[in-house]
Every structure is written in C-alpha cells, then in structure tokens.
Design a protein around this motif. Structure first.
Motif, PDB file in Angstrom:
ATOM      1  N   ALA A   1       0.842  -1.198   0.000  1.00 32.68           N
ATOM      2  CA  ALA A   1       0.000   0.000   0.000  1.00 32.68           C
ATOM      3  C   ALA A   1       0.878   1.249   0.000  1.00 32.68           C
ATOM      4  N   GLY A   2       1.962   1.206   0.749  1.00 32.72           N
ATOM      5  CA  GLY A   2       2.840   2.360   0.851  1.00 32.72           C
ATOM      6  C   GLY A   2       3.495   2.728  -0.472  1.00 32.72           C
ATOM      7  N   GLY A   3       4.099   1.748  -1.135  1.00 29.92           N
ATOM      8  CA  GLY A   3       4.840   2.010  -2.366  1.00 29.92           C
ATOM      9  C   GLY A   3       3.949   2.547  -3.466  1.00 29.92           C
ATOM     10  N   HIS A   4       2.809   1.915  -3.610  1.00 31.62           N
ATOM     11  CA  HIS A   4       1.907   2.326  -4.670  1.00 31.62           C
ATOM     12  C   HIS A   4       1.380   3.724  -4.383  1.00 31.62           C
ATOM     13  N   PHE A   5       1.270   3.988  -3.130  1.00 27.30           N
ATOM     14  CA  PHE A   5       0.783   5.250  -2.633  1.00 27.30           C
ATOM     15  C   PHE A   5       1.656   6.405  -3.132  1.00 27.30           C
ATOM     16  N   GLU A   6       2.967   6.151  -3.214  1.00 27.19           N
ATOM     17  CA  GLU A   6       3.898   7.202  -3.650  1.00 27.19           C
ATOM     18  C   GLU A   6       3.567   7.667  -5.063  1.00 27.19           C
ATOM     19  N   THR A   7       3.297   6.709  -5.963  1.00 27.76           N
ATOM     20  CA  THR A   7       2.966   7.056  -7.347  1.00 27.76           C
ATOM     21  C   THR A   7       1.704   7.901  -7.375  1.00 27.76           C
TER      22      THR A   7
END
Lengths: 585, 598
Positions: free
Chosen positions: A222-228
C-alpha cells in the motif's frame, strides 16, 4: 452566426422559443429594477435645486411625486417579481422537464445494442448531472445578460441625451476590458486541457488504488503504490492552482481593474468638460451616479463566460444522445409462421472489427442448440442478433421465415425470453419484479411461476413475502436467488424462444441444482439457444455449434463431434479432466 | 485529533485545514479589503458632489485639486480592488487545493491502514465519491464561499457602522427595509407547512433520480419484456411529480419571496422622504445636504453586499455532510499490530472464534479447529455458511469478536503487518492488475526477487508462454503496448505474484479456478503446485477437489458442524452426504432432461 444559432439551440435544449420568452421577461424585470436609479438621479437634481437657485426652497411636492413613483414601482415590482420568481423556479424546471421526458421517450426507442454498448452510469450522468448543469447555468446567465442589456440600453439612451462625449467615456473601458476576458477564456482552454488530463489520471489512480487496496495490503505494498498516486494527485493540485492563478489572472485582476477604472475616467472627463463649460454640473453628477451601476453586471457576465466551456460540454452530450438513431421499424409487422430461426450468410462487427464472418445456421423450432467456444468467439453476438440488439452488416436473419427487420420490435421480443448472467432487479416488490414477465398476471400465476423457478420458498422467508421491497434500501438477494427470479420472469412471459447464457460464476452446488431445476422448467418444449460453458450440461442438445474467431468450426451432435476429433473433443477432454481434479492426488 | 468535544461542519473543516489556516485568514482579509475598495467610489462620488456644492453656481471657482484627489483615490481603489480580489482568490484557491491534496493523501494513507474488512460491504464507487467529490466540495467552500462570506459580512457591517456615525436616524431608516426582508425570509423558511413542502421536494427529487437511474440501468430488461411504455410512464410520472413539487413550493413562497426582493431594493423609497423631511428641518440646508446625499448613495450601494450575505448564510450549511463522510474514514480505528516476527512453526490454531457483521447475527460462531503445518484443509458448506468469513479472519481482514487465532502459537494480532503478509497469502477471486509492466505486477509479490525468480513464478502459474507472446514480453505495460490479457490470464498473473511471495501458509478459493472455464485446468495445476509443502486452506465448491485433503471442515450457519477425512464424514455427517449428492446431481444435469445421459 449559424454556429451561434446551433450552440444556442443546444444550450436551450431545443426550446429556443421558451427561452426567448423567459429572456424577454427578464429584460422587463431588469427594466423595472432600474427605475429607482433614475429616480435617484432625479432626486439628487431636486435636492440640488435650492443650491442652484438659492431663492427657492426644497420643492417638497416633487419629492413626494418621486416617492410616489417609488411606491408604485415597489408595488408593481412585487407582482413582476412574483412572476419572475415563478419563472425561475418553474419555468426552467419546466424546460428541463420537457427535455428530460423527450429524452426518456427517445431512449425507449433505441436498440438494445445501444444499451449494451454504452455504460449505463455514463448515460444516467447525462440525464441527471448534465441537465442540472444546463438548468443552473441558464438560471444564472439569462438574468445577468438581461441586466447588462437593459442597463446598457437605458444608459446609452439617457446618457447620450445628456452628453455624447461623456457617454463615450462611460463605455470606453468595456472594449478595453474585453480582451482580458477573451485572453482568460483562451488560457482557460489550454490550462483546462492540462487539468483534465491531470484529473483523469488522478481519478483512475484513485480508482485503481481503492479497487486494489486489499491486494496492495495483502502484499504489504500500500505504501509504495501510494507514492505514485501522491505524485499524480500533486500534479492535479498544481494544474488546478494554475487555472485559478494563471488562467484567471487577466480577467480576475486586469479585467476588474480596467472596468473599475471606468469611474475615474468618467470623473476625469467630466471635470475637464465641466471646466470647459461643455457639461452642466448636474449632468456630471448624474453621470457619476449612473456609472456606479454599469460595470458590475459586465464583470459577472465575464465570469460566466469563463465557465461556458464546461456547460457547453454538458449541452453537447445531451444533444449527441438525441442524435442516436433508433433501428428502422416497419409500421406493420410481418407475420412469422413458426419459431424457426435461420442465419443466412450473416456477418457483423462492432465498429470496424468484424466479429462474425459469414455465418449460416438454422435453429429449428423446439430444438436445443448449444453454442460452444472460447470467449470472444462470437457466441453472445449470435444470441444478441436474434433479439435484434443490432442489425447484421450483411446477410439475413429470419424468424419464422420472416426477416427480423420486418417484424416490429415488440412482436419479435414478445416471442423471445432471455436469461443472462447479470440480472437486473428493480427497486420494487418481489411480485412486481416477477410481473415484469407479464404485467396482467394474477397473484396465483406469479406464485406458480415462482414455484416452478424454485423461488417460492425463499420469497416466503422474506419479511413481507411477495410484497418485500428488493434492491437498494430493501432486502438483498443472493446471486443464485436473483437468477431464479429472472427465470421466474421468463416463465411468466412464456415466450417460444429462449436465449440462455449458462452461468459461469460459482455458486454452491445446492443453489446450482435449484437453478438447473428452474431452467429445465423453462426450456421444456421451446426453441432454445444456450451459450454453454460446461459441456456436460449440453451434451444431449439437438445440435452443438462450436465457434472459433467468429466462424463455425464444427457443428453436430455430441456423438458426431466426438468422433470427428476436433476442437470440441479437445474441450470435452479438458473439462472432464478439470472436473475430476483434486488438489492432491 | 483533539479528544472530548467533536467538532462538526465548518469548525471541523478549519481543523482539517491545519497549516493552511494562515493562508485562509490572509485570503479572507484581502477579500474584505477588496470589497471595501469596491465601495470606495460611492464615497468619492459623494466627496466630489460635496466639493461641487461649495461653488455650484460658479464651477470655475471649484476646488479642482480636491476633485483630482478623489479621482486619484477612485483610480487607486480600482487598482486595490483588482489586486486584492485576485490575490484573495488566488490565495484561497491555492489553499483550497493544498487542503484537498493533503486531505486526499490523508484519506488514502488511512485507507491503507484500515482493516481490509472495512471495504467489505462498501462499494468502490462510494469510497471514490468521498475521495473525489466530497473533497471537491471542500474546494468550492474554501476557495469561493469562505472569502465571500467574510467579505459579504464585513462590508455591510463596516458600512453600517460608518453610517451610524454620520447620522443615526437615517442609518436606522436604512436598516428598516433590510430588517423587514430578513423577517420575511425567516418566515418563509421556518413555517411548518413550508417545511413539509421542502421535504416533499427533497423526497420527490430523490425518487426521480432513483427512477432515472433504474430506467437507464434496467432498460435492457424493460425492453426484453416489452415494458418500455409502462416504465416510461413511471419515469414521466416521477419527473412530473418532482416538477410539481417544485411548482407547489415556488407558489407557496412566491409572495413572501417577492416581497423580500422588493424590500431589499427599497432603500431609496425609505430614505428619500425621510432625508427630505430631515433636510427641511435642518438648521442649514447646505450643511446637511451632503449627509442626505451620502445616504442616498451608500444606502443603495448596500443592497448588493447584503444580498450576498444572505446567500452565503444559506450556503454555509452545505459543507457539513461532506465533512461528515470524510470523518467516516478518518475516524475509523486502525488495526493495531504487534511487533512479533516470524514464528517457529506454521500451525494454525483457531479457538472459540466468533464474528458478526451485524450485531446479533453471528457469521462465524464459536469455531475451534487446528490446521497442522504442511497439511491441506478443505472448507465446504452452503453459501452464507461462514466459509469466506473464516478465511477473512485468518487474513486479519477483521479481528474476531471473541476467541483467538494463533499461528505457531502467536496471536495474529501480535504480528507486525509485514510479518503477517509474509506468513499468509491469498488468491483473490477478482484479480487486480495494475497499470504497469507485467514484471512489476508479478514483482509485487517480492520486490527483491531476481528476474529468474520472476520467470519461475510465471512458469509455475502457467502464464510464462502468454507473457512471452506479448510485444515486449515481461516489459509490456498491461493495458497499453497492445498487451491485453483475458480474465483467466489476469487470474494466473495474480497467482504468479503469490508464487513469488512464497509464504508458508496459503488460502485458496477453488471458485477462482472455474470463474473462467477455458483456464480452469491451468489454474488448477497452478494451485496444486502452490499447495506443496504448505499449510493450505482451500474453500471448495466441488467436493471432489478436497476428497484427499487431510481434513475437511463443514461450515453451516456460522457453526463448524464437523471436521474429518472424506470417508469419515461420508459415514457420519448427513450434511456432507447431502452435499456430495447435490454435487453429483449438478454434474450430471443436462438441459434436455435426464433421459439421454452420456
């Protein structure tokens, strides 16, 4: 000019006349509202009389006359405003209503194909949001335009009677400010395109995130995708701010400034003319007072113009829906002799992509035909062409020996029942939902159909039995229950042809057994065309048609097809293997 | 967030605005300034008239410098107005979009931390609406209404104060029509029969919207059953009902509302006779005349800001609803995770576990069982029996109301979120594919995996060949690049992800396999590979699938009815026997009846 006319027609939902009437009344309303301004100028004149000629005192009678005019204006305006108020609330609602109802009537005539190819959500947005958008816009811009028109006309007439040069001074700033409004509009278009892009990206980004959140969480991503997504949202933020700071700059700052400079231009010109004895002092005062009321409506109008493109898009969407053509219908239906169905060299494509190539097939009355093949092979297109969702591009489809085009839709559809996977239930009682099949059915008939479709038991377990409201805000039914309701509908309709799409979605065995039972009731003694996913269930069909890439690959009975050892045999083996699969041998 | 008093509506919004508050205050101040600048011409014109009065009959003797001064002030005011109005709006919009951005980030971040169960029973559309539409409402409010409210309240108030200082009698007169119109408006809004009209209008609008949506969405059904005329009648009827409700409300309000408008514009009517009366009694006509002129001018200038103020008061109520919905997300408690790392063994122990979605109805009711490490457990039972809820509890979509679930002796709640996701994986029925390359989509399972491992996972999920046939192989962007995958292929891609993850515990749903008849066998093969040497729970629809499982759990109405091997259950569990029987019947059903069985 023709362009404008076309646009005006779009924006007035085709009711140009009605809108012109409303506009006319708005003009009258604005005219009456303007009277006190004239009275004020006169009052100032009267009040100045003792100054202009010190020998006379304040002419009280004139003040009373002016007050009288104001009283009459107020009373008259009470009545005028009442009509304006009603026009505003009801008149515009009325035009929207008329157009919405016309749209409903129009949609009703469009082909089934239209509805299956368009997103229902988008269509309802047109009917709900776009109409409201247009209504609100008209409600705002018409009175604003009327005010500008009336004030300008009155001012031009009155002021040119006083002094032409001063009149020119009053209006000089308006052409000067116009370029700023146009510049803003242009910039708005450019930045607007960028914003739209950013908005779309953000919207699909949000949708992807929300739709995939469980997966993302399961993989701790959830965190990584959140950055995009953060970057996308930031782009949208920047684009939105650009619109308001850069695109709006000319009209918001310069346009405003220029317009309001008008007053000082009038002051300057007036003083100059007055010193040169070209302008009597009172005229100067009159000009000063009237300039106060001229510029504000223009500015409001500018602001609306900047908003125009959005509303225009709404208008275009409504118009393009009206431009959808329904299928041609004969005025008198031909008589079909039986429920034999025949395809003669039928080709059909969606847009440029042909999906059925030269199909010739016959479905004799009271036989069962199974359509088999990989997804995208054209199975459902065949059933949809029978129900005349669309017309074939070439070739002919005959129903009881008559081309389907020569049958009225209601006669054709009256002979066909369709049971598909996605079942739509209306927000209504269970009974009303089943009665879709036959509106004048008695309660007994409804119950009978429900029993045959294995619905009766679960319906009786609902809080109000057959009178239970279902759908949003009512009882919710499981997927299997919905499917059985749709079969009950079809049973009640009792059409001679059944088009069936066997469910692929998984249900527990008990539920599936019930659905199978209901289908058996439905198809007895009918012409049946079934899109089959599980070959086992159609292995005793009268004919099996194997489709691949929009062509008939094989055709015959189960036994014949197995001996020919083609695609069907392969599919049959695969399915048998899968059916006896165990997670551990 | 502050404890105790819950703020709502406007105040809560300011709280959410957080650091942007300074910008907002500045924007409001500028907005007040700009509307003050807009009133300046009323005063300068007044000043010019007064100047002229001194030498009305001899204009050449007029104080020209004074007039030029007023002209200059008017010009400067126009400049100030332009600059302030623009910068106020620019500032307010910047603040508004900043606030929206931060709100969205906070909401999205929060969504990532909520228990997955939060999303059960909520539509994607509903959540998306909060994220896009409700936050946009904030924009409209912050960027437009907030500053307008500030200026539309400040301007009339300051002007009135000034007027009272100049002459309290005429100032009172100026207030009369305003007060009358306010009373009329309140009467209009508060009277009970009017309130019921409002309710009818609201209800009929909702009914109309509902009917329109059903008319469109149900059109295929409506047409199939030749009911389009009846449906159209209803559509027409509901639209008419709404319009006639609008009509009724409008008619009921027409007189008071018209009177409201009349009084709002009637300052002159009140001011003219009273100022003339005062003038006629004034000690010096020429001294008092300027005051009278001031009121005539400014009194009429007051109308517009007052009208704005009224509208703003009505508008400010609208923000409450949206803020409430956002708080629905922001204030939902997050799952609290412990810090425990990987346990030593992977037995699953479920003891006394219950869970209810709605109070009183237990979806899972006091379930006790153990899933040994490396064994396969089948989960069977009628739909609605609690199978998926039990699986969801194992994945910690929710926490059980009672009882405890342990892996290797540690409570699920004591694992860190990361550890738990490294322990248990699950193949979702709806495969979620992201708009990204094939490789990255698989890599979600394990960021550090080598390319060889990615390919190996793809092979295990029987999707490698499909990927190699794509234009750019593993580098193809799904959905673009001409790389489109069928439903079954997407499913296998998401299975490859799970392979790469390689967790010791997997939960499988057999339905995943036959959602797509063509890919059924391939997905089954992939599942069989995945199940090797792991602790497996498989939700079975076809009982054959789990015939050889180490144990089969039978769930019905939330209870664990029985648990045992296939043969044992056949011998002792009636429900199981019935299910096996139904399976048999289903598999042998043919559309033309049973007589010609193959």
């Amino acid at each position: 000019m023709r362009h404008f006319k076309e646009w005006f027609k779009t924006m007035t939902l085709g009711q140009t006349k009605k809108y012109l009437q409303l506009l006319l009344w708005c003009l009258f309303d604005s005219f009456v509202v303007s009277i006190p301004y004239a009275v004020m100028v006169l009052a100032v004149y009267v009040l100045l009389m003792p100054i202009a000629s010190p020998e006379i005192s304040l002419p009280a009678d004139r003040i009373w006359i002016l007050t009288g005019i104001l009283v009459v204006q107020a009373i008259a305006y009470l009545f005028i405003r009442k009509k304006s108020y009603l026009d505003f609330c009801i008149g515009f609602a009325g035009t929207t209503k008329t157009s919405r109802i016309e749209m409903g009537e129009h949609l009703r005539k469009l082909s089934m194909g239209f509805f299956s190819s368009r997103d229902a959500g988008d269509l309802s947005t047109v009917l709900l949001r776009d109409y409201t958008e247009i209504e609100t816009f008209a409600q705002q811009i018409l009175p604003q335009a009327a005010t500008v028109l009336i004030r300008f006309t009155l001012a031009i007439i009155a002021l040119s009677a006083f002094n032409i040069k001063m009149m020119a001074a009053v209006f000089a700033v308006i052409p000067l400010s116009l370029p700023f409004a146009l510049l803003s509009m242009k910039r708005m278009e450019k930045e607007g395109a960028e914003l739209q892009q950013a908005q779309q990206e953000a919207a699909s980004g949000i949708l992807e995130y929300v739709g995939g959140i469980r997966t993302l969480k399961a993989f701790n991503m959830a965190g990584g995708h959140f950055e995009t997504l953060k970057t996308t949202l930031d782009n949208q933020r920047k684009a939105s701010i650009n619109i308001e700071t850069k695109a709006a700059l000319p009209v918001s700052m310069l346009g405003r400034f220029t317009l309001n400079c008008g007053i000082s231009v009038v002051m300057l010109t007036g003083t100059f003319l007055m010193i040169n004895n070209e302008l009597p002092p009172f005229y100067f005062i009159a000009f000063l007072l009237l300039t106060l009321t001229i510029y504000d409506p223009v500015l409001s109008l500018f602001t609306f113009i900047a908003d125009l493109s959005r509303t225009t898009r709404s208008g275009r969407r409504i118009r393009s829906l009206f431009e959808e053509k329904p299928l041609q219908e004969p005025s008198v239906s031909a008589v079909s002799k039986s429920s034999d169905i025949e395809f003669k060299n039928v080709s059909f494509g969606y847009g440029n992509k042909e999906v059925l190539h030269d199909i010739s097939l016959s479905f004799p009355a009271k036989t069962v035909t199974a359509l088999v093949g990989p997804s995208g092979s054209g199975k459902s297109t065949i059933t949809r062409l029978i129900a005349r969702f669309w017309d074939a591009d070439s070739g002919e489809i005959l129903f009881g020996g008559v081309p389907v085009k020569e049958l009225k839709t209601e006669d054709l559809i009256g002979n066909i029942s369709m049971v598909f996977q996605d079942v739509y239930l209306f927000q209504d009682t269970v009974e009303a939902n089943i009665k879709m099949g036959k509106s004048d059915a008695s309660r007994e008939e409804v119950v009978e159909a429900a029993k045959r479709a294995c619905c009766h038991d679960f319906i009786m377990a609902l809080p109000d039995g057959y009178n239970t409201m279902i759908g949003e805000g009512g009882s919710t039914l499981s997927g299997g229950e919905k499917q059985r309701i749709s079969i009950a509908r079809a049973l009640l309709k009792d059409a001679s042809v059944i088009l069936l799409d066997e469910a692929t979605s998984s249900l527990d065995p008990e539920n599936e057994v019930l659905i199978q039972h209901a289908i058996s009731e439905l198809v007895a003694d009918k012409t049946v065309i079934v899109i089959a996913h599980r070959l086992q269930s159609v292995c005793n069909a009268d004919q099996i048609v194997v489709l691949q890439d929009g062509k008939i690959a094989e055709q015959g009975t189960h036994q014949q097809l197995l001996t020919s050892d083609g695609l069907y045999t392969k599919l049959w083996k695969e399915q048998n293997h899968a059916g006896s699969w165990r997670i551990r041998e | 967030m502050n404890e105790g008093k819950e703020k709502s509506g406007f105040l809560r919004l300011l709280e959410l605005a957080g650091k942007k508050k300074t910008k907002l205050v500045a924007a409001c101040a500028l907005s007040v300034l700009s509307s003050a600048a807009k009133l300046v011409p009323y005063f300068t014109i007044y000043g010019i008239i007064v100047t002229m009065l001194g030498s009305y009959n001899d204009i050449s003797g007029m104080d020209k410098n004074r007039i030029m001064l007023f002209t200059g002030i008017t010009f400067a005011a126009a400049l100030v107005y332009g600059i302030c109005a623009y910068s106020s709006s620019a500032l307010a919009h910047t603040a508004a979009y900043d606030i929206i951005y931060e709100l969205r980030i906070r909401l999205l971040g929060k969504l990532g931390k909520l228990p997955s169960g939060f999303f059960t029973g909520k539509t994607q559309g509903g959540i998306k609406k909060i994220l896009s539409d409700d936050t946009e409402q904030v924009e409209i409010f912050v960027a437009h209404h907030l500053c307008d409210i500030a200026s539309s309240i400040a301007t009339p108030v300051f002007t009135l104060i000034y007027l009272f200082v100049m002459d309290w009698r005429l100032a009172l007169i100026t207030l009369v029509p305003i007060i009358i119109s306010l009373v009329l408006l309140t009467l209009c809004l508060v009277r009970p029969d009017k309130a019921s009209l409002q309710i009818e209008m609201h209800d009929s609008q909702e009914a109309m919207q509902g009917t329109i949506v059903q008319y469109i969405h149900g059109m295929p059904v409506i047409k199939i059953f030749n009911r389009s005329l009846a449906a159209f009648r209803r559509y027409e009827g509901d639209i008419n009902r709404f319009v006639s409700a609008v009509d009724k409300t409008a008619r009921a309000n027409a007189w008071p509302m018209s009177a409201y408008y009349v009084f709002f514009g009637a300052q002159l009517l009140f001011l003219l006779p009273s100022s003339a009366w005062i003038l006629s009694r004034a000690e010096s006509y020429i001294d008092y005349l300027p005051v009278a002129l001031l009121f005539l001018l400014v009194g009429t200038g007051l109308r517009e800001p007052m009208e704005n103020m009224m509208q703003m008061v009505i508008l400010s109520g609208r923000i409450t609803e949206g803020v409430k919905r956002m708080d629905g997300i922001l204030k939902t408690p997050e799952l609290v995770c412990g810090g425990c790392n990987m346990p030593g063994s992977f037995d699953i122990e479920i003891s006394g576990v219950s869970y209810s979605y709605t109070p009183g109805i237990k979806a899972v009711n006091n379930v006790n069982c153990t899933l040994g490490q490396g064994t396969i457990t089948g989960l069977a039972g009628p739909s609605g029996g609690g199978k998926s809820t039990l699986a969801a509890l194992l994945l910690r979509f929710f926490d059980p109301d009672n009882g405890v679930i342990k892996i290797g002796g540690t409570d699920l709640r004591d694992f860190s979120a990361e550890t738990l996701s490294n322990l248990v994986s699950y193949v979702f029925q709806e495969s979620v594919i992201f708009h990204d390359t094939v490789e990255n989509n698989i890599r979600m399972g394990n960021k550090e995996a080598s390319m060889e491992q990615v390919i190996e996972a793809a092979k295990a999920a029987e999707i490698h060949d499909v990927i190699m046939a794509l234009p750019n192989g593993y580098k193809s962007v799904i959905g673009g690049d001409g790389a489109f995958l069928s439903g079954g292929e997407q499913q296998r891609l998401s299975i490859a992800r799970v392979f790469l993850r390689n967790t010791p515990i997997v939960i499988l749903d057999e339905a995943t396999a036959y959602a797509d008849a063509e890919n059924e066998a391939k997905i089954q093969n992939a599942f069989a590979r995945m199940a090797k040497d792991k602790t497996v729970l498989i939700i079975a629809h076809r009982l054959k699938t789990i015939e050889k499982a180490d144990q089969i759990l039978i769930m019905k109405d939330g209870h664990l009815l029985d648990c045992g091997k296939h043969m044992e259950l056949l011998a002792r569990c009636n429900e199981y026997k019935e299910m096996v029987d139904a399976n048999e019947r289903r598999n042998n059903w043919t559309i033309k009846g049973m007589e010609s069985k193959v």
